[in-house]
Design a protein around this motif. Structure first.
Motif, PDB file in Angstrom:
ATOM      1  N   THR A  80      31.584  39.542  46.222  1.00 26.94           N
ATOM      2  CA  THR A  80      31.898  41.024  47.583  1.00 26.94           C
ATOM      3  C   THR A  80      33.706  41.609  47.213  1.00 26.94           C
ATOM      4  OG1 THR A  80      32.597  39.424  49.131  1.00 26.94           O
ATOM      5  CG2 THR A  80      30.565  40.506  49.305  1.00 26.94           C
ATOM      6  N   ASN A  81      33.812  40.602  46.267  1.00 26.86           N
ATOM      7  CA  ASN A  81      36.049  40.683  45.830  1.00 26.86           C
ATOM      8  C   ASN A  81      36.386  39.703  45.389  1.00 26.86           C
ATOM      9  OD1 ASN A  81      38.287  42.386  46.744  1.00 26.86           O
ATOM     10  ND2 ASN A  81      38.777  39.689  47.836  1.00 26.86           N
ATOM     11  N   PHE A  82      36.794  40.436  44.478  1.00 26.89           N
ATOM     12  CA  PHE A  82      37.821  39.170  43.638  1.00 26.89           C
ATOM     13  C   PHE A  82      39.432  39.964  43.783  1.00 26.89           C
ATOM     14  CE2 PHE A  82      39.497  38.796  39.480  1.00 26.89           C
ATOM     15  CZ  PHE A  82      39.807  37.760  38.847  1.00 26.89           C
ATOM     16  N   SER A  83      40.606  39.583  43.471  1.00 29.21           N
ATOM     17  CA  SER A  83      41.364  39.855  43.263  1.00 29.21           C
ATOM     18  C   SER A  83      42.477  38.790  42.402  1.00 29.21           C
ATOM     19  CB  SER A  83      42.377  39.858  44.386  1.00 29.21           C
ATOM     20  OG  SER A  83      42.751  38.874  44.941  1.00 29.21           O
ATOM     21  N   MET A  84      42.922  39.526  41.323  1.00 30.26           N
ATOM     22  CA  MET A  84      44.753  38.242  40.518  1.00 30.26           C
ATOM     23  C   MET A  84      45.971  38.292  41.475  1.00 30.26           C
ATOM     24  SD  MET A  84      43.437  38.672  36.742  1.00 30.26           S
ATOM     25  CE  MET A  84      43.938  40.100  36.766  1.00 30.26           C
ATOM     26  N   ILE A  85      46.316  37.542  42.058  1.00 32.81           N
ATOM     27  CA  ILE A  85      47.595  38.240  41.965  1.00 32.81           C
ATOM     28  C   ILE A  85      49.160  36.933  40.830  1.00 32.81           C
ATOM     29  CG2 ILE A  85      49.889  37.386  43.569  1.00 32.81           C
ATOM     30  CD1 ILE A  85      47.500  36.861  45.883  1.00 32.81           C
ATOM     31  N   THR A  90      49.376  42.034  42.957  1.00 35.47           N
ATOM     32  CA  THR A  90      47.750  41.984  43.555  1.00 35.47           C
ATOM     33  C   THR A  90      47.073  42.783  42.846  1.00 35.47           C
ATOM     34  OG1 THR A  90      48.572  40.928  45.504  1.00 35.47           O
ATOM     35  CG2 THR A  90      46.398  41.993  44.937  1.00 35.47           C
ATOM     36  N   TYR A  91      46.080  42.687  41.564  1.00 30.93           N
ATOM     37  CA  TYR A  91      45.425  43.326  41.309  1.00 30.93           C
ATOM     38  C   TYR A  91      44.319  43.197  41.677  1.00 30.93           C
ATOM     39  CZ  TYR A  91      49.860  43.943  38.571  1.00 30.93           C
ATOM     40  OH  TYR A  91      50.828  43.753  37.948  1.00 30.93           O
ATOM     41  N   PRO A  92      43.359  44.240  42.378  1.00 28.97           N
ATOM     42  CA  PRO A  92      42.292  43.996  42.933  1.00 28.97           C
ATOM     43  C   PRO A  92      41.384  44.553  42.025  1.00 28.97           C
ATOM     44  CG  PRO A  92      43.273  46.260  43.897  1.00 28.97           C
ATOM     45  CD  PRO A  92      44.009  45.710  42.748  1.00 28.97           C
ATOM     46  N   GLY A  93      40.122  43.492  41.959  1.00 26.83           N
ATOM     47  CA  GLY A  93      38.581  44.145  41.680  1.00 26.83           C
ATOM     48  C   GLY A  93      38.316  45.312  42.323  1.00 26.83           C
ATOM     49  N   ASN A  94      37.818  46.551  42.368  1.00 24.19           N
ATOM     50  CA  ASN A  94      37.701  47.586  43.093  1.00 24.19           C
ATOM     51  C   ASN A  94      35.742  47.903  42.537  1.00 24.19           C
ATOM     52  OD1 ASN A  94      39.943  48.597  44.335  1.00 24.19           O
ATOM     53  ND2 ASN A  94      40.376  49.558  42.300  1.00 24.19           N
ATOM     54  N   VAL A 592      37.797  45.468  37.094  1.00 22.49           N
ATOM     55  CA  VAL A 592      39.348  44.017  37.494  1.00 22.49           C
ATOM     56  C   VAL A 592      40.232  44.702  36.731  1.00 22.49           C
ATOM     57  CG1 VAL A 592      39.420  42.438  37.121  1.00 22.49           C
ATOM     58  CG2 VAL A 592      37.050  42.824  37.549  1.00 22.49           C
ATOM     59  N   THR A 593      40.635  45.474  37.191  1.00 18.77           N
ATOM     60  CA  THR A 593      42.595  46.432  36.574  1.00 18.77           C
ATOM     61  C   THR A 593      43.582  44.798  36.507  1.00 18.77           C
ATOM     62  OG1 THR A 593      42.324  47.916  38.509  1.00 18.77           O
ATOM     63  CG2 THR A 593      44.430  47.224  37.465  1.00 18.77           C
ATOM     64  N   GLN A 598      48.823  45.136  29.322  1.00 15.44           N
ATOM     65  CA  GLN A 598      47.823  44.245  28.797  1.00 15.44           C
ATOM     66  C   GLN A 598      46.230  44.572  28.554  1.00 15.44           C
ATOM     67  OE1 GLN A 598      47.261  40.506  30.831  1.00 15.44           O
ATOM     68  NE2 GLN A 598      48.559  39.863  31.261  1.00 15.44           N
ATOM     69  N   GLU A 599      45.180  44.415  28.333  1.00 13.81           N
ATOM     70  CA  GLU A 599      44.007  44.540  27.128  1.00 13.81           C
ATOM     71  C   GLU A 599      43.470  45.214  28.851  1.00 13.81           C
ATOM     72  OE1 GLU A 599      40.181  42.059  27.706  1.00 13.81           O
ATOM     73  OE2 GLU A 599      41.075  41.736  26.207  1.00 13.81           O
ATOM     74  N   GLN A 600      42.927  46.764  28.252  1.00 17.70           N
ATOM     75  CA  GLN A 600      42.333  47.539  29.273  1.00 17.70           C
ATOM     76  C   GLN A 600      41.659  46.892  30.746  1.00 17.70           C
ATOM     77  OE1 GLN A 600      42.656  51.049  29.404  1.00 17.70           O
ATOM     78  NE2 GLN A 600      44.601  50.939  28.022  1.00 17.70           N
ATOM     79  N   SER A 601      41.395  48.038  31.616  1.00 14.51           N
ATOM     80  CA  SER A 601      40.546  47.127  32.900  1.00 14.51           C
ATOM     81  C   SER A 601      38.906  46.639  32.873  1.00 14.51           C
ATOM     82  CB  SER A 601      41.002  48.186  34.268  1.00 14.51           C
ATOM     83  OG  SER A 601      41.669  48.276  34.414  1.00 14.51           O
TER      84      SER A 601
END
Length: 915
Positions: A80-85, A90-94, A592-593, A598-601
């Motif tokens: 339901t959700n993923f994020s990186m800080i 914060t880089y969220p997963g949409n 995933v952004t 860096q590498e593309q999403s």
């Protein structure tokens, strides 16, 4: 961190040392990414689980490093959700519609990158993985959230968490909160990695409706040993539980305008069943598959109820039925069917169409002849490992033929053996005919998987089950009509409450027992139900999310068997719910952004079972047992740390003529001793044969690993410590037998041990079975694996995988040496182990034998009763007569290997008795 075991093909010590240095450098480099915090927080409210996994890492290197977040989650769960800080940003997963993310996905694939971040892993799990570059001293926080509705199978719910940090973690903590308004009737936690030290880090607190399980190990508890900076945490942490139930069988729970209705009535009689087993015996089933199928079928036949009727259809290019009609499951019929099942051989093509139609014809003939009892349930269970290759081979036509033949009268269950089978074909075949499909994984416990599946459908309780609610009270209700309810399962219906709904929600559940209709009624006060909820143990709008989750799962299932005209509407609704509630489903993707530069999403997509069609690859590493010219030989297993054996040797083709045992240097018969052409040096640290030698050719500078034919001392099947003042060991040699032996029986302790000692390629236990009455538990060990059974729920474990299971009055543990112990403060400790030294095989250990009661008996138990030595009549003190309960046994003092110490070379002197 996962590093494959390196394979050395060099022939010199220098090259090996260079490789080891490289291995250590690589390991150290990868360890520069330090996980300093890992937490798992799982909240289970009314069977709906919300799990948050948070990993915090830091780059301790002075260069940019790649940090990888890797997690296994249950296949039925939705992310339901993923994020990186990263550095405070914060880089969220949409989550998007799959078509909207397709361009990014295609671009990544075109670049040769791994675009799918989620892939199938094992039987029940999927693996999520994402990587990001981290600057020196920088920190990254990864957070993944997923949700799932726990299903009841064989009487319990299972919450499975995978723990694989792959390094020591300073702050590691798991918290599992369970809230069940019905009341918790049973709870257990077990693990495949737990040790006695780690058990101290586990706490369980439980009251009537709530439970809190916390696991918080220190660094020292996580450590494999003080010398090895490696973690022992690598495996499954599983929670099983069940709830209180009544004869009405219903529980309605309400929260925030939504309701869920759980239905699993107690005390209902089992409905007689008519079952046709359709078994694939085509050529692709040859070998282990058909052997395991025969083994499972024989066990399943023994579990048939006397009120059941059955028949067998085996098929390859043609279909063959065992009997002209269905027959009652009497003892004689089951015995004959077992003999037939044991004789099934694999050869020929795969004619699924004819086999299925033959099974339907058998049920139709029995119906016309009025041979089926009124109100009984008819099932067809198909087991196959391949695509149709004979007769009708078009899958669509086969599905059409079978659906028309069954015509809604019977339920079809399809079991796909291995990965070569077309699972999508079997799934549609089953769902179109009121059943389900299941994959049987090709492994050592395949027979057990088949038996477990049968147990799920072995006891039908109700047919034609319908849930009814007042139309003015509810809307958007999930599936409320079900063909069958089986013992140990549960039906779940959810829906919305209307704005002007009554204060009391009433429900009516109707179904058919064996010979009569039955109705269950239950109701729930809306205000009282919402007041009862405990915010500490739930998460926001959990019941609404449960409703959405269940609705999506059912829509996806309906799409499998829907017509082309029906599919678009089902897909549109499932997609809309997936996006509204942020679920990663087969219809959506998570983009995933990553930080700029860096590498593309990347795109995370949920894998589909039907797409997972590939051949099995043997798991595990190890070193080859076959020698090839010019290749180094590393025989035996790596140490606990996974390190390489320390002694290389080059294989030289040609016959070897090893000299006799010591001295190892050979001399000519006359004259001055000369330097030998070959010098043998003992290398006892290589655990392959009792003694291994390195033979060095002093002229050619070649070395050869070889072995001498030593005098082998083997351990006995059982070593007992005699009771009382004897305080001496008794080595018991058993005569091989085709009949099981009652080894131990102590009714006061509530424990029984049986086993079969056989002579095949070598004398060993074919199996040992330990049964406890309180708590009810059965452990069956074979040289292949250990099977634990609780309330007809089976779990298979490979030897030398760690296991820790605690229940009231009993603890079960197994460590990496392969020693399994069943212990209790007031019971004898029973140990089982797979000895892999000389005379390898299954062994039995007994500890705390002073706790046996005066009623202990059995082949081994008799030695804990009236035992005495008969005074010797000769001067030879190495031979005695042992009198056991009035029977005399000859005993000889002998030297034996002691398997109890777990060391291949440990010898003991004991009295040897043959029974």
């Amino acid at each position: 961190m996962k590093i494959p075991s390196p394979v050395c093909t060099c022939g010199t010590v220098l090259t090996l040392l260079s490789l080891l240095a490289l291995f250590q450098t690589t390991t150290a480099r990868k360890n520069d990414i330090d996980i300093y915090s890992l937490t798992v927080d799982s909240k289970v409210s009314s069977r709906f689980a919300h799990t948050v996994v948070t990993s915090r890492v830091v780059n301790r290197a002075d260069t940019v490093q790649e940090a990888t977040f890797q997690l296994e989650l249950p296949q039925r769960a939705f992310i339901t959700n993923f994020s990186m800080i990263v550095e405070g940003v914060t880089y969220p997963g949409n989550i998007k519609e799959k078509a909207a993310a397709q361009e990014q996905y295609s671009t990544a694939v075109a670049r040769g990158e791994s675009a799918g971040l989620v892939k199938t892993s094992g039987r029940k799990m999927e693996e999520f993985q994402v990587s990001v570059s981290v600057a020196p001293a920088a920190k990254v926080t990864f957070e993944l959230v997923y949700e799932e509705l726990l299903r009841r199978q064989l009487g319990v719910y299972e919450l499975l968490l995978k723990i694989q940090p792959q390094q020591l973690v300073k702050h590691l903590q798991m918290d599992i909160h369970i809230f069940e308004p019905q009341g918790i009737s049973f709870l257990e936690a077990k693990s495949t990695f737990m040790t006695n030290e780690l058990a101290e880090a586990l706490t369980i607190v439980q009251n009537e409706t709530k439970a809190h399980i916390r696991f918080k190990p220190t660094l020292s508890q996580q450590q494999r040993s003080p010398e090895q900076q490696e973690t022992v945490l690598n495996g499954d942490f599983t929670v099983h539980y069940d709830v209180n139930r009544t004869h009405s069988g219903g529980s309605i729970q309400i929260e925030n305008g939504y309701f869920v209705h759980y239905f699993a009535p107690e005390g209902l009689p089992t409905i007689p069943k008519n079952v046709i087993f359709v078994i694939d015996k085509s050529g692709s089933m040859r070998g282990r598959k058909i052997q395991q199928t025969r083994e499972a079928l024989i066990k399943i036949l023994d579990d048939l109820s006397p009120n059941d009727q059955f028949n067998l259809v085996s098929f390859s290019s043609e279909a063959t039925q065992w009997r002209p009609l269905l027959v009652p499951a009497s003892a004689e019929n089951v015995k004959q069917a077992r003999s037939y099942a044991a004789s099934i051989e694999a050869q020929g093509g795969t004619n699924i169409n004819d086999a299925m139609l033959r099974a339907v014809q058998l049920l139709e003939s029995a119906t016309r002849a009025e041979l089926l009892s009124s109100g009984s349930v008819s099932l067809i269970i198909l087991l196959t490992d391949g695509d149709p290759t004979s007769g009708e081979t078009n899958p669509t036509k086969i599905q059409k033929n079978v659906q028309e033949a069954i015509s809604g009268q019977y339920s079809l269950f399809c079991l796909g053996f291995g990965f070569d089978v077309s699972y999508a074909f079997l799934e549609k075949l089953a769902l179109e005919n009121g059943g389900l499909a299941r994959r049987i994984y090709e492994d050592s416990d395949s027979a057990l998987q088949l038996q477990d599946f049968y147990q799920e459908v072995a006891n039908p309780l109700l047919t034609s089950v319908t849930f009814e609610y007042p139309k003015n009270a509810v809307e958007e209700v999930t599936q409320n009509n079900f063909r069958l309810l089986f013992k140990g399962s549960e039906m779940v219906v959810a829906g919305k409450l209307r704005e002007q709904s009554p204060d009391v929600l009433a429900a009516r559940v109707s179904g058919q027992l064996h010979m009569q209709n039955i109705t269950f009624q239950t109701e729930s006060s809306v205000a009282a139900a919402e007041e009862f909820q405990s915010p500490k143990y739930i998460f926001h709008s959990f019941m609404e999310r449960l409703w959405a989750y269940l609705t999506i799962q059912q829509l996806l299932e309906q799409m499998v068997s829907a017509s082309d005209a029906e599919k678009p509407a089902l897909e549109t609704r499932a997609l809309s719910l997936s996006l509204n509630y942020s679920f990663v489903t087969p219809l959506t993707s998570m983009v995933v952004t990553k930080p700029e530069g860096q590498e593309q999403s990347q795109v995370a997509e949920k894998p589909v079972e039907a797409e997972n069609k590939h051949r099995n690859v043997p798991s595990g590493g190890g070193y080859p047992d076959l020698l090839m010219p010019g290749r180094s030989l590393f025989r035996g297993q790596a140490g606990a740390s996974g390190s390489l054996p320390s002694f290389p040797a080059r294989f030289v083709p040609g016959p070897l003529h090893p000299p006799p045992r010591p001295p190892y240097m050979s001399y000519p018969r006359t004259g001055i001793p000369q330097l030998p052409e070959r010098l043998l040096v003992s290398v006892p640290s290589v655990p392959v044969v009792p003694e291994v030698f390195l033979e060095a050719d002093l002229k050619t500078k070649e070395t050869v690993m070889t072995s001498l034919p030593p005098v082998i001392i083997v351990p006995p099947p059982v070593i007992l410590l005699l009771p009382g003042w004897f305080l001496d060991r008794l080595c018991v040699d058993l005569r091989p037998s085709q009949r099981p032996l009652s080894l131990l029986s102590d009714p006061d302790q509530g424990v029984e041990v049986t086993g079969q000692y056989e002579m095949s390629n070598k004398a060993q236990f074919a199996w040992i079975e330990v049964t406890f009455k309180n708590p009810q538990l059965q452990v069956r060990a074979t040289p292949e694996h250990v099977v634990v059974t609780q309330d007809k729920r089976n779990s298979a474990h490979k030897w030398k995988e760690t296991l820790f299971l605690v229940m009231p009055g009993l603890k079960m543990t197994m460590d990496t040496s392969g020693l399994l112990l069943l212990s209790s403060p007031d019971k004898v400790t029973i140990g089982l182990m797979l000895w892999d030294g000389p005379g390898a095989g299954l062994r039995l250990l007994l500890r705390d034998t002073d706790r046996f009661s005066s009623h202990v008996g059995g082949t081994l138990g008799q030695f804990y009763q009236d035992v005495l030595w008969v005074p010797p009549v000769a001067a030879d003190d190495s031979k005695r007569t042992l009198r056991v309960q009035g029977h005399d046994h000859s005993a000889t003092r002998e030297l034996k290997l002691d398997y109890q110490q777990g060391l291949p070379g440990t010898q003991i002197s004991c009295w040897s008795v043959r029974l």
